[in-house]
Design a protein around this motif. Structure first.
Motif, PDB file in Angstrom:
ATOM      1  N   PRO A  28      50.834  29.627  30.964  1.00 53.98           N
ATOM      2  CA  PRO A  28      50.662  30.800  31.830  1.00 53.98           C
ATOM      3  C   PRO A  28      49.193  31.210  31.982  1.00 53.98           C
ATOM      4  CG  PRO A  28      52.551  31.113  30.397  1.00 53.98           C
ATOM      5  CD  PRO A  28      51.878  29.855  29.933  1.00 53.98           C
ATOM      6  N   ARG A  29      48.414  31.114  30.903  1.00 50.51           N
ATOM      7  CA  ARG A  29      47.008  31.503  30.999  1.00 50.51           C
ATOM      8  C   ARG A  29      46.220  30.504  31.844  1.00 50.51           C
ATOM      9  NH1 ARG A  29      43.897  35.239  28.449  1.00 50.51           N
ATOM     10  NH2 ARG A  29      45.734  36.481  28.942  1.00 50.51           N
ATOM     11  N   GLN A  84      38.120  40.032  33.449  1.00 51.29           N
ATOM     12  CA  GLN A  84      39.456  40.434  33.909  1.00 51.29           C
ATOM     13  C   GLN A  84      40.535  40.149  32.873  1.00 51.29           C
ATOM     14  OE1 GLN A  84      40.626  39.432  37.979  1.00 51.29           O
ATOM     15  NE2 GLN A  84      38.488  38.977  38.477  1.00 51.29           N
ATOM     16  N   LEU A  85      40.396  39.031  32.160  1.00 49.12           N
ATOM     17  CA  LEU A  85      41.424  38.629  31.191  1.00 49.12           C
ATOM     18  C   LEU A  85      41.114  39.125  29.782  1.00 49.12           C
ATOM     19  CD1 LEU A  85      42.097  34.948  32.345  1.00 49.12           C
ATOM     20  CD2 LEU A  85      43.263  37.050  33.039  1.00 49.12           C
ATOM     21  N   ILE A  89      36.151  36.123  35.429  1.00 48.13           N
ATOM     22  CA  ILE A  89      37.492  35.847  34.919  1.00 48.13           C
ATOM     23  C   ILE A  89      37.621  36.320  33.481  1.00 48.13           C
ATOM     24  CG2 ILE A  89      39.138  34.006  34.345  1.00 48.13           C
ATOM     25  CD1 ILE A  89      37.945  32.405  36.690  1.00 48.13           C
ATOM     26  N   ARG A 148      44.406  30.364  39.380  1.00 46.14           N
ATOM     27  CA  ARG A 148      44.519  31.316  40.497  1.00 46.14           C
ATOM     28  C   ARG A 148      43.196  32.039  40.739  1.00 46.14           C
ATOM     29  NH1 ARG A 148      45.433  36.588  41.691  1.00 46.14           N
ATOM     30  NH2 ARG A 148      45.268  37.204  39.502  1.00 46.14           N
ATOM     31  N   LEU A 149      42.556  32.475  39.675  1.00 52.39           N
ATOM     32  CA  LEU A 149      41.308  33.232  39.817  1.00 52.39           C
ATOM     33  C   LEU A 149      40.155  32.342  40.268  1.00 52.39           C
ATOM     34  CD1 LEU A 149      41.687  35.542  36.698  1.00 52.39           C
ATOM     35  CD2 LEU A 149      41.839  36.219  39.107  1.00 52.39           C
ATOM     36  N   ARG A 172      47.410  28.752  34.301  1.00 51.44           N
ATOM     37  CA  ARG A 172      47.799  29.002  35.691  1.00 51.44           C
ATOM     38  C   ARG A 172      47.054  30.215  36.249  1.00 51.44           C
ATOM     39  NH1 ARG A 172      52.635  27.640  38.755  1.00 51.44           N
ATOM     40  NH2 ARG A 172      52.862  29.085  40.488  1.00 51.44           N
ATOM     41  N   GLU A 173      46.900  31.247  35.433  1.00 48.20           N
ATOM     42  CA  GLU A 173      46.176  32.434  35.880  1.00 48.20           C
ATOM     43  C   GLU A 173      44.702  32.117  36.118  1.00 48.20           C
ATOM     44  OE1 GLU A 173      45.461  36.474  36.914  1.00 48.20           O
ATOM     45  OE2 GLU A 173      47.171  35.100  36.988  1.00 48.20           O
ATOM     46  N   ILE A 184      49.987  29.096  45.142  1.00 54.09           N
ATOM     47  CA  ILE A 184      49.427  29.927  44.074  1.00 54.09           C
ATOM     48  C   ILE A 184      48.637  31.088  44.666  1.00 54.09           C
ATOM     49  CG2 ILE A 184      47.864  29.935  42.084  1.00 54.09           C
ATOM     50  CD1 ILE A 184      48.619  27.015  41.619  1.00 54.09           C
TER      51      ILE A 184
END
Length: 209
Positions: A149-150, A170-171, A167, A156-157, A152-153, A206
């Motif tokens: 999941p991380r 944000q994370l 990034i 996306r970014l 994939r995120e 995505i």
């Protein structure tokens, strides 16, 4: 549900062809502590039975009458986070695989494969892992299933044009951690540049074009 000690497993089978259901039942005989708790011929019946019986594993045909396997998987994974969903289908379509992964399914097996592959897939999904038929897994969109999941995120970014520093902010992680996730994701997807990532993300839904 799983029995005491974790050895047993209730399995729901959903397919509108009796011969297919019989074949899955026969395959399950290799796991004597597992049992078929219910069989369904349609999507609505699969949803009703799953909600009533709370199985640990659901083996679903994609082309179920009434409600297809994708929507059944989406509803079951949303309502029953612990359930393992395995799609058993004739469709060797990487785009369908991507949609099913997004819905929460963890297995994708082609009906052209043998019983050994089906059993391996059921074992993997029941244990909390994933399984994708090799004929589908070789396609680039199928690689999405291998991303965490991380990762994939981060993809996306990156596709949205964010820098590693942005990034990280944000994370709420370090820039080094972002770089690690970014490198791993690009290796899994076979991509080499940020432009490649953006194109891949657009093609596979995505991010919006």
């Amino acid at each position: 549900m799983k029995e005491a000690g974790g050895a047993g497993l209730d399995v729901l089978i959903a397919d509108d062809h009796p011969m297919i259901r019989a074949g899955i039942r026969a395959t399950l005989m290799a796991r004597p502590h597992w049992r078929v708790c219910a069989e369904a011929e349609t999507g609505p019946a699969a949803l009703r039975l799953a909600r009533a019986l709370n199985p640990g594993l659901a083996v679903l045909d994609y082309s179920l009458p009434g409600v297809n396997g994708l929507e059944v998987a989406r509803q079951l994974c949303r309502e029953m986070p612990g359930i393992g969903v395995l799609i058993y289908t004739m469709h060797a379509d990487p785009r369908l695989l991507s949609a099913l992964v997004a819905a929460g399914a963890r297995g994708y097996v082609l009906k052209t494969e043998d019983d050994v592959a089906l059993l391996a897939a059921m074992d993997a999904v029941a244990a909390g892992g994933t399984y994708v038929s090799p004929d589908v897994a070789g396609a680039p969109p199928a690689a999405l299933a291998a991303l965490t999941p991380r990762e994939r995120e981060v993809v996306r970014l990156v596709a949205l044009g964010e820098t590693n520093r942005n990034i990280a902010a944000q994370l709420n992680v370090s820039v080094k951690t972002v770089d690690t996730h970014r490198t791993a994701a690009m290796r899994k997807l076979g991509l080499h540049t940020a432009v490649d990532v953006t194109l891949f993300a657009v093609r596979n839904g995505i991010i919006a074009p």
